[in-house]
Write a protein that holds these residues in place. Structure first.
Motif, PDB file in Angstrom:
ATOM      1  N   ALA A  74       0.819  -1.211   0.000  1.00 52.32           N
ATOM      2  CA  ALA A  74       0.000   0.000   0.000  1.00 52.32           C
ATOM      3  C   ALA A  74       0.852   1.261   0.000  1.00 52.32           C
ATOM      4  O   ALA A  74       0.385   2.322   0.388  1.00 52.32           O
ATOM      5  CB  ALA A  74      -0.922   0.005   1.211  1.00 52.32           C
ATOM      6  N   GLY A  75       2.104   1.150  -0.475  1.00 52.54           N
ATOM      7  CA  GLY A  75       3.017   2.283  -0.418  1.00 52.54           C
ATOM      8  C   GLY A  75       2.885   3.287  -1.537  1.00 52.54           C
ATOM      9  O   GLY A  75       3.455   4.372  -1.468  1.00 52.54           O
ATOM     10  N   GLY A  76       2.171   2.963  -2.608  1.00 49.23           N
ATOM     11  CA  GLY A  76       2.028   3.898  -3.715  1.00 49.23           C
ATOM     12  C   GLY A  76       3.311   4.086  -4.494  1.00 49.23           C
ATOM     13  O   GLY A  76       4.144   3.171  -4.596  1.00 49.23           O
ATOM     14  N   ALA A  77       3.496   5.276  -5.063  1.00 49.01           N
ATOM     15  CA  ALA A  77       4.669   5.568  -5.899  1.00 49.01           C
ATOM     16  C   ALA A  77       5.952   5.395  -5.089  1.00 49.01           C
ATOM     17  O   ALA A  77       6.032   5.848  -3.950  1.00 49.01           O
ATOM     18  CB  ALA A  77       4.586   6.979  -6.453  1.00 49.01           C
ATOM     19  N   PRO A  78       6.978   4.763  -5.673  1.00 47.49           N
ATOM     20  CA  PRO A  78       8.200   4.486  -4.915  1.00 47.49           C
ATOM     21  C   PRO A  78       9.066   5.703  -4.667  1.00 47.49           C
ATOM     22  O   PRO A  78       9.897   5.713  -3.772  1.00 47.49           O
ATOM     23  CB  PRO A  78       8.929   3.469  -5.797  1.00 47.49           C
ATOM     24  N   ASN A  79       8.919   6.749  -5.485  1.00 48.00           N
ATOM     25  CA  ASN A  79       9.717   7.961  -5.315  1.00 48.00           C
ATOM     26  C   ASN A  79       9.089   9.111  -6.091  1.00 48.00           C
ATOM     27  O   ASN A  79       8.137   8.918  -6.847  1.00 48.00           O
ATOM     28  CB  ASN A  79      11.177   7.741  -5.772  1.00 48.00           C
ATOM     29  N   ASP A  80       9.615  10.309  -5.890  1.00 48.99           N
ATOM     30  CA  ASP A  80       9.173  11.469  -6.662  1.00 48.99           C
ATOM     31  C   ASP A  80       9.653  11.343  -8.106  1.00 48.99           C
ATOM     32  O   ASP A  80      10.686  10.738  -8.382  1.00 48.99           O
ATOM     33  CB  ASP A  80       9.759  12.760  -6.080  1.00 48.99           C
ATOM     34  N   GLY A  81       8.937  11.931  -9.025  1.00 49.14           N
ATOM     35  CA  GLY A  81       9.358  11.919 -10.419  1.00 49.14           C
ATOM     36  C   GLY A  81       8.221  12.259 -11.350  1.00 49.14           C
ATOM     37  O   GLY A  81       7.339  13.059 -11.012  1.00 49.14           O
ATOM     38  N   VAL A  82       8.232  11.638 -12.507  1.00 46.93           N
ATOM     39  CA  VAL A  82       7.210  11.843 -13.536  1.00 46.93           C
ATOM     40  C   VAL A  82       6.753  10.485 -14.047  1.00 46.93           C
ATOM     41  O   VAL A  82       7.583   9.618 -14.352  1.00 46.93           O
ATOM     42  CB  VAL A  82       7.764  12.679 -14.707  1.00 46.93           C
ATOM     43  N   ILE A  83       5.447  10.285 -14.117  1.00 48.95           N
ATOM     44  CA  ILE A  83       4.924   9.066 -14.741  1.00 48.95           C
ATOM     45  C   ILE A  83       4.933   9.286 -16.248  1.00 48.95           C
ATOM     46  O   ILE A  83       4.252  10.174 -16.767  1.00 48.95           O
ATOM     47  CB  ILE A  83       3.506   8.739 -14.254  1.00 48.95           C
ATOM     48  N   SER A  84       5.737   8.485 -16.939  1.00 48.47           N
ATOM     49  CA  SER A  84       5.883   8.644 -18.390  1.00 48.47           C
ATOM     50  C   SER A  84       5.046   7.649 -19.184  1.00 48.47           C
ATOM     51  O   SER A  84       4.795   7.860 -20.367  1.00 48.47           O
ATOM     52  CB  SER A  84       7.352   8.499 -18.800  1.00 48.47           C
ATOM     53  N   LYS A  85       4.617   6.571 -18.540  1.00 46.30           N
ATOM     54  CA  LYS A  85       3.780   5.581 -19.213  1.00 46.30           C
ATOM     55  C   LYS A  85       2.743   5.045 -18.236  1.00 46.30           C
ATOM     56  O   LYS A  85       3.029   4.852 -17.061  1.00 46.30           O
ATOM     57  CB  LYS A  85       4.628   4.417 -19.736  1.00 46.30           C
ATOM     58  N   PHE A  86       1.543   4.842 -18.763  1.00 46.84           N
ATOM     59  CA  PHE A  86       0.463   4.216 -18.011  1.00 46.84           C
ATOM     60  C   PHE A  86       0.084   2.922 -18.701  1.00 46.84           C
ATOM     61  O   PHE A  86       0.049   2.855 -19.940  1.00 46.84           O
ATOM     62  CB  PHE A  86      -0.766   5.124 -17.949  1.00 46.84           C
ATOM     63  N   ARG A  87      -0.221   1.905 -17.910  1.00 47.43           N
ATOM     64  CA  ARG A  87      -0.720   0.642 -18.451  1.00 47.43           C
ATOM     65  C   ARG A  87      -2.030   0.306 -17.763  1.00 47.43           C
ATOM     66  O   ARG A  87      -2.211   0.590 -16.586  1.00 47.43           O
ATOM     67  CB  ARG A  87       0.307  -0.483 -18.248  1.00 47.43           C
ATOM     68  N   ILE A  88      -2.927  -0.312 -18.515  1.00 49.20           N
ATOM     69  CA  ILE A  88      -4.257  -0.615 -17.986  1.00 49.20           C
ATOM     70  C   ILE A  88      -4.787  -1.869 -18.658  1.00 49.20           C
ATOM     71  O   ILE A  88      -4.483  -2.144 -19.828  1.00 49.20           O
ATOM     72  CB  ILE A  88      -5.226   0.576 -18.220  1.00 49.20           C
ATOM     73  N   ARG A  89      -5.567  -2.641 -17.913  1.00 47.15           N
ATOM     74  CA  ARG A  89      -6.354  -3.737 -18.480  1.00 47.15           C
ATOM     75  C   ARG A  89      -7.810  -3.395 -18.218  1.00 47.15           C
ATOM     76  O   ARG A  89      -8.217  -3.200 -17.063  1.00 47.15           O
ATOM     77  CB  ARG A  89      -6.015  -5.082 -17.842  1.00 47.15           C
ATOM     78  N   ALA A  90      -8.596  -3.285 -19.264  1.00 45.28           N
ATOM     79  CA  ALA A  90      -9.986  -2.875 -19.094  1.00 45.28           C
ATOM     80  C   ALA A  90     -10.805  -3.270 -20.314  1.00 45.28           C
ATOM     81  O   ALA A  90     -10.265  -3.600 -21.371  1.00 45.28           O
ATOM     82  CB  ALA A  90     -10.074  -1.355 -18.890  1.00 45.28           C
ATOM     83  N   TYR A  91     -12.114  -3.229 -20.134  1.00 48.76           N
ATOM     84  CA  TYR A  91     -13.035  -3.319 -21.272  1.00 48.76           C
ATOM     85  C   TYR A  91     -14.186  -2.364 -21.019  1.00 48.76           C
ATOM     86  O   TYR A  91     -14.383  -1.876 -19.909  1.00 48.76           O
ATOM     87  CB  TYR A  91     -13.515  -4.752 -21.520  1.00 48.76           C
ATOM     88  N   GLY A  92     -14.928  -2.070 -22.074  1.00 48.67           N
ATOM     89  CA  GLY A  92     -16.010  -1.110 -21.970  1.00 48.67           C
ATOM     90  C   GLY A  92     -17.283  -1.716 -21.415  1.00 48.67           C
ATOM     91  O   GLY A  92     -17.380  -2.917 -21.174  1.00 48.67           O
ATOM     92  N   ALA A  93     -18.284  -0.864 -21.225  1.00 51.44           N
ATOM     93  CA  ALA A  93     -19.537  -1.302 -20.614  1.00 51.44           C
ATOM     94  C   ALA A  93     -20.260  -2.334 -21.466  1.00 51.44           C
ATOM     95  O   ALA A  93     -21.067  -3.108 -20.960  1.00 51.44           O
ATOM     96  CB  ALA A  93     -20.440  -0.101 -20.370  1.00 51.44           C
ATOM     97  N   GLY A  94     -19.959  -2.339 -22.782  1.00 56.00           N
ATOM     98  CA  GLY A  94     -20.607  -3.299 -23.666  1.00 56.00           C
ATOM     99  C   GLY A  94     -19.931  -4.651 -23.714  1.00 56.00           C
ATOM    100  O   GLY A  94     -20.355  -5.530 -24.463  1.00 56.00           O
ATOM    101  N   GLY A  95     -18.876  -4.838 -22.914  1.00 54.70           N
ATOM    102  CA  GLY A  95     -18.189  -6.121 -22.887  1.00 54.70           C
ATOM    103  C   GLY A  95     -16.807  -6.037 -23.513  1.00 54.70           C
ATOM    104  O   GLY A  95     -16.325  -4.960 -23.880  1.00 54.70           O
ATOM    105  N   VAL A  96     -16.169  -7.184 -23.647  1.00 57.33           N
ATOM    106  CA  VAL A  96     -14.815  -7.260 -24.180  1.00 57.33           C
ATOM    107  C   VAL A  96     -14.784  -6.715 -25.606  1.00 57.33           C
ATOM    108  O   VAL A  96     -15.631  -7.058 -26.442  1.00 57.33           O
ATOM    109  CB  VAL A  96     -14.312  -8.711 -24.154  1.00 57.33           C
ATOM    110  N   GLY A  97     -13.823  -5.859 -25.884  1.00 58.43           N
ATOM    111  CA  GLY A  97     -13.683  -5.282 -27.220  1.00 58.43           C
ATOM    112  C   GLY A  97     -14.485  -4.009 -27.411  1.00 58.43           C
ATOM    113  O   GLY A  97     -14.499  -3.446 -28.500  1.00 58.43           O
ATOM    114  N   THR A  98     -15.145  -3.539 -26.356  1.00 60.52           N
ATOM    115  CA  THR A  98     -15.899  -2.292 -26.442  1.00 60.52           C
ATOM    116  C   THR A  98     -15.025  -1.133 -25.979  1.00 60.52           C
ATOM    117  O   THR A  98     -14.519  -1.155 -24.861  1.00 60.52           O
ATOM    118  CB  THR A  98     -17.157  -2.352 -25.557  1.00 60.52           C
ATOM    119  N   PRO A  99     -14.830  -0.115 -26.808  1.00 58.52           N
ATOM    120  CA  PRO A  99     -13.990   1.034 -26.394  1.00 58.52           C
ATOM    121  C   PRO A  99     -14.601   1.779 -25.212  1.00 58.52           C
ATOM    122  O   PRO A  99     -15.803   1.729 -24.962  1.00 58.52           O
ATOM    123  CB  PRO A  99     -13.967   1.913 -27.653  1.00 58.52           C
TER     124      PRO A  99
END
Length: 203
Positions: A74-99
């Motif tokens: 539960a420590g969050g970000a390991p140090n100060d800096g800038v987040i240069s990339k975000f990664r996510i796994r998700a699907y839309g409300a209409g199901g898999v493959g929905t933007p």
């Protein structure tokens, strides 16, 4: 009559070469680090409608299973800096493959008890359109982050939470968290927010 020796010009040149070599070396402690979800699970939850929240709403991570044994962190970000990339796994409300649309952010969050957490917005990142395949998607950004900040998203229709067994890993907030506003309380814990960030030193 003896002439005075001419000072060598080799030393300053050698010094310059050595200085250039030192500058070329990576600074210690400046390596990029990934924090947040390991993104090993598939999403099954997370649209505002899943919790009868006004849309859009915010989902704020607090705990993520950590490598190698899945111990809660539960420590969050390991140090100060800038987040240069975000990664996510998700699907839309209409199901898999929905933007779906997602805004990445960082937040400050603290627990008052396992069922209640206070959170406030600490910075807003890029808003992106995800393909919603349920697989890992990556987006670039430049969001300043402080050590201990936690990852969060604003969305209406993206399912980006792995909910199982009543784990109290993340908290939802509706309407969305707003920068500069006071911390708000959520009494609605959910599972793991499937978001990760790559934090680098701020050049």
């Amino acid at each position: 009559m003896h002439s005075k020796p001419t000072p060598s010009r080799r030393f300053p040149t050698a010094l310059a070469v050595a200085a250039a070599a030192l500058l070329a070396l990576p600074a210690s402690g400046m390596a990029a680090e990934t924090f947040g979800s390991q993104l090993t699970n598939s999403p099954n939850y997370g649209a505002c409608s899943d919790k009868d929240l006004p849309a859009p709403c915010s989902w704020v991570s607090y705990i993520h299973p950590s490598a190698p044994n899945g111990d809660p962190y539960a420590g969050g970000a390991p140090n100060d800096g800038v987040i240069s990339k975000f990664r996510i796994r998700a699907y839309g409300a209409g199901g898999v493959g929905t933007p779906a649309s997602v805004t990445f952010r960082v937040a400050d969050i603290s627990l008052t008890n396992p069922d209640s957490a206070q959170a406030s917005a600490a910075g807003t990142g890029p808003t992106v359109q995800i393909a919603g395949t349920g697989e890992v998607e990556e987006f670039t950004g430049r969001l300043p982050v402080e050590k201990g900040n936690h990852l969060a998203i604003d969305t209406t229709d993206a399912h980006a939470v792995y909910e199982t067994g009543g784990n109290k890993f993340s908290y939802d907030y509706g309407p969305v968290l707003v920068g500069g506003a006071a911390a708000r309380t959520s009494t609605s814990p959910v599972g793991e927010l499937l978001v990760a960030g790559l934090v680098e030193a701020d050049a």
